[in-house]
Motif scaffolding. Structure first.
Motif, PDB file in Angstrom:
ATOM      1  N   LEU A  86      30.319  18.701  15.740  1.00 12.90           N
ATOM      2  CA  LEU A  86      28.928  18.701  15.261  1.00 12.90           C
ATOM      3  C   LEU A  86      28.939  18.981  13.764  1.00 12.90           C
ATOM      4  CD1 LEU A  86      26.950  18.187  17.549  1.00 12.90           C
ATOM      5  CD2 LEU A  86      28.780  19.639  18.420  1.00 12.90           C
ATOM      6  N   THR A  87      28.429  18.054  12.981  1.00 15.07           N
ATOM      7  CA  THR A  87      28.499  18.192  11.533  1.00 15.07           C
ATOM      8  C   THR A  87      27.379  17.381  10.876  1.00 15.07           C
ATOM      9  OG1 THR A  87      29.903  17.744   9.598  1.00 15.07           O
ATOM     10  CG2 THR A  87      30.215  16.304  11.491  1.00 15.07           C
ATOM     11  N   PRO A  88      26.815  17.892   9.774  1.00 12.19           N
ATOM     12  CA  PRO A  88      25.711  17.147   9.151  1.00 12.19           C
ATOM     13  C   PRO A  88      26.140  15.782   8.599  1.00 12.19           C
ATOM     14  CG  PRO A  88      26.263  19.137   7.893  1.00 12.19           C
ATOM     15  CD  PRO A  88      27.017  19.209   9.168  1.00 12.19           C
ATOM     16  N   SER A 131      25.693  14.318  14.017  1.00 14.36           N
ATOM     17  CA  SER A 131      24.736  15.134  13.268  1.00 14.36           C
ATOM     18  C   SER A 131      23.409  15.099  14.013  1.00 14.36           C
ATOM     19  CB  SER A 131      24.558  14.535  11.871  1.00 14.36           C
ATOM     20  OG  SER A 131      23.354  15.014  11.294  1.00 14.36           O
ATOM     21  N   ILE A 132      22.688  16.216  14.012  1.00 13.47           N
ATOM     22  CA  ILE A 132      21.362  16.198  14.657  1.00 13.47           C
ATOM     23  C   ILE A 132      20.276  15.821  13.654  1.00 13.47           C
ATOM     24  CG2 ILE A 132      21.912  17.757  16.556  1.00 13.47           C
ATOM     25  CD1 ILE A 132      20.402  19.966  14.869  1.00 13.47           C
ATOM     26  N   GLY A 133      20.637  15.515  12.426  1.00 15.07           N
ATOM     27  CA  GLY A 133      19.636  15.092  11.449  1.00 15.07           C
ATOM     28  C   GLY A 133      20.093  15.382  10.036  1.00 15.07           C
ATOM     29  N   ASP A 134      19.396  14.802   9.081  1.00 11.60           N
ATOM     30  CA  ASP A 134      19.795  14.933   7.681  1.00 11.60           C
ATOM     31  C   ASP A 134      19.287  16.238   7.075  1.00 11.60           C
ATOM     32  OD1 ASP A 134      21.163  12.589   7.747  1.00 11.60           O
ATOM     33  OD2 ASP A 134      19.513  11.379   6.956  1.00 11.60           O
ATOM     34  N   TYR A 135      19.776  17.333   7.576  1.00 13.77           N
ATOM     35  CA  TYR A 135      19.486  18.659   7.045  1.00 13.77           C
ATOM     36  C   TYR A 135      20.633  19.540   7.500  1.00 13.77           C
ATOM     37  CZ  TYR A 135      17.792  18.617  11.814  1.00 13.77           C
ATOM     38  OH  TYR A 135      17.710  18.426  13.165  1.00 13.77           O
ATOM     39  N   VAL A 136      20.819  20.659   6.824  1.00 10.22           N
ATOM     40  CA  VAL A 136      21.948  21.531   7.154  1.00 10.22           C
ATOM     41  C   VAL A 136      21.444  22.791   7.840  1.00 10.22           C
ATOM     42  CG1 VAL A 136      23.881  22.861   6.231  1.00 10.22           C
ATOM     43  CG2 VAL A 136      23.315  20.638   5.234  1.00 10.22           C
ATOM     44  N   ILE A 137      22.027  23.099   8.990  1.00  6.44           N
ATOM     45  CA  ILE A 137      21.724  24.359   9.665  1.00  6.44           C
ATOM     46  C   ILE A 137      22.954  25.260   9.555  1.00  6.44           C
ATOM     47  CG2 ILE A 137      19.928  23.472  11.170  1.00  6.44           C
ATOM     48  CD1 ILE A 137      22.012  23.190  13.377  1.00  6.44           C
ATOM     49  N   THR A 138      22.808  26.505   9.990  1.00 14.06           N
ATOM     50  CA  THR A 138      23.843  27.498   9.694  1.00 14.06           C
ATOM     51  C   THR A 138      25.164  27.230  10.404  1.00 14.06           C
ATOM     52  OG1 THR A 138      22.116  29.077   9.318  1.00 14.06           O
ATOM     53  CG2 THR A 138      24.284  29.985   9.709  1.00 14.06           C
TER      54      THR A 138
HETATM   55  N1  ADE Z   1      25.945  21.816  11.358  1.00 12.79           N
HETATM   56  C1  ADE Z   1      25.193  22.097  10.287  1.00 12.79           C
HETATM   57  N2  ADE Z   1      24.215  21.221  10.119  1.00 12.79           N
HETATM   58  C2  ADE Z   1      24.333  20.310  11.148  1.00 12.79           C
HETATM   59  C3  ADE Z   1      23.620  19.142  11.511  1.00 12.79           C
HETATM   60  N3  ADE Z   1      22.566  18.701  10.825  1.00 12.79           N
HETATM   61  N4  ADE Z   1      24.036  18.469  12.604  1.00 12.79           N
HETATM   62  C4  ADE Z   1      25.105  18.900  13.300  1.00 12.79           C
HETATM   63  N5  ADE Z   1      25.816  19.992  12.996  1.00 12.79           N
HETATM   64  C5  ADE Z   1      25.442  20.704  11.929  1.00 12.79           C
END
Ligand code: ADE
Length: 224
Positions: A86-88, A131-138
């Motif tokens: 899982l990665t942006p 990625s779950i979307g074009d934004y960054v979560i922790t």
């Molecule tokens: N880890 C940090 N941001 C993410 C994102 N947008 N989707 C998936 N993993 C994430």
């Protein structure tokens, strides 16, 4: 289906996957979700899982060693259809990816933290990046929960009325029509007459029209 989640925050999943459809699906053995604490696989004394990045720069990088050990151990017991990171900067999640993953037998979800994981893991072990979307979560935990939820509800038997997951919005690239329940008149706010008519054919036609209208107004990109 079996989903193995690799994380440095195993407690995160105590609540996020333990309610409603997800809880029932696990109780009914429709899905087996196993959480693995990455620190348990670290071979150094401090049980650390990250280090400074080569070449300098802010932010820590997750080490290969614990991730490799965890994935190899899992692979020695099961064969996996996908090992997902899982990665942006992964492929943006959509319903069609979820449909596809819901047909798999075994998948691994790897949750990233800090700056991310050593790139060699991505090159040699990971088969899919989402990625779950074009934004960054922790961290990847929230993303892994969202992906797991979206997949599990599609597995036959997870929802009592099987057709209901297939009727979800996005399954046909259309937004759903408006929905209502009692009372039919709330202080003058009235439910559309057609829904009270009992004429199923008319109701279906109205729902289809409203679906197209809402999609046109709110998400025209889905129609193109
Ligand atoms: N880890 C940090 N941001 C993410 C994102 N947008 N989707 C998936 N993993 C994430």
């Amino acid at each position: 289906m079996r989903i193995d989640i690799i994380t440095i925050f195993p407690e995160f999943f105590n609540s996020s996957l333990d309610f409603s459809i997800l809880k029932k699906a696990q109780e009914n053995n429709i899905v087996d979700i196993q959480i693995h604490n990455l620190r348990d696989y670290s071979e150094n004394k401090q049980k650390s899982v990250d280090d400074y990045q080569f070449g300098g720069g802010a932010g820590m990088v997750m080490n290969i060693q614990p991730i490799y050990k965890c994935i190899e151990e899992l692979k020695s017991n099961n064969s996996y259809d996908e090992i997902i990171y899982l990665t942006p900067d992964g492929q943006k999640l959509n319903q069609s990816i979820c449909n596809n993953l819901s047909l798999k037998q075994n998948i691994i979800l790897l949750c990233g933290h800090y700056k991310g994981i050593d790139h060699r893991i991505r090159e040699h072990l990971i088969t899919k990046e989402i990625s779950i979307g074009d934004y960054v979560i922790t961290g990847g935990e929230l993303a892994a929960s969202i992906l797991t939820d979206a997949i599990v509800r599609l597995i036959p038997g997870a929802i009592s009325d099987e057709t209901s997951a297939l009727n979800d919005s996005f399954q046909d690239d259309l937004l759903p029509p408006p929905i209502y329940t009692r009372p039919s008149d709330f202080n003058g706010w009235k439910v559309p007459e057609v829904l009270l008519s009992g004429n199923q054919k008319e109701i279906e036609r109205w729902r289809e029209e409203k679906s197209i209208e809402r999609t046109n107004n709110l998400r025209p990109d889905l129609l193109s």
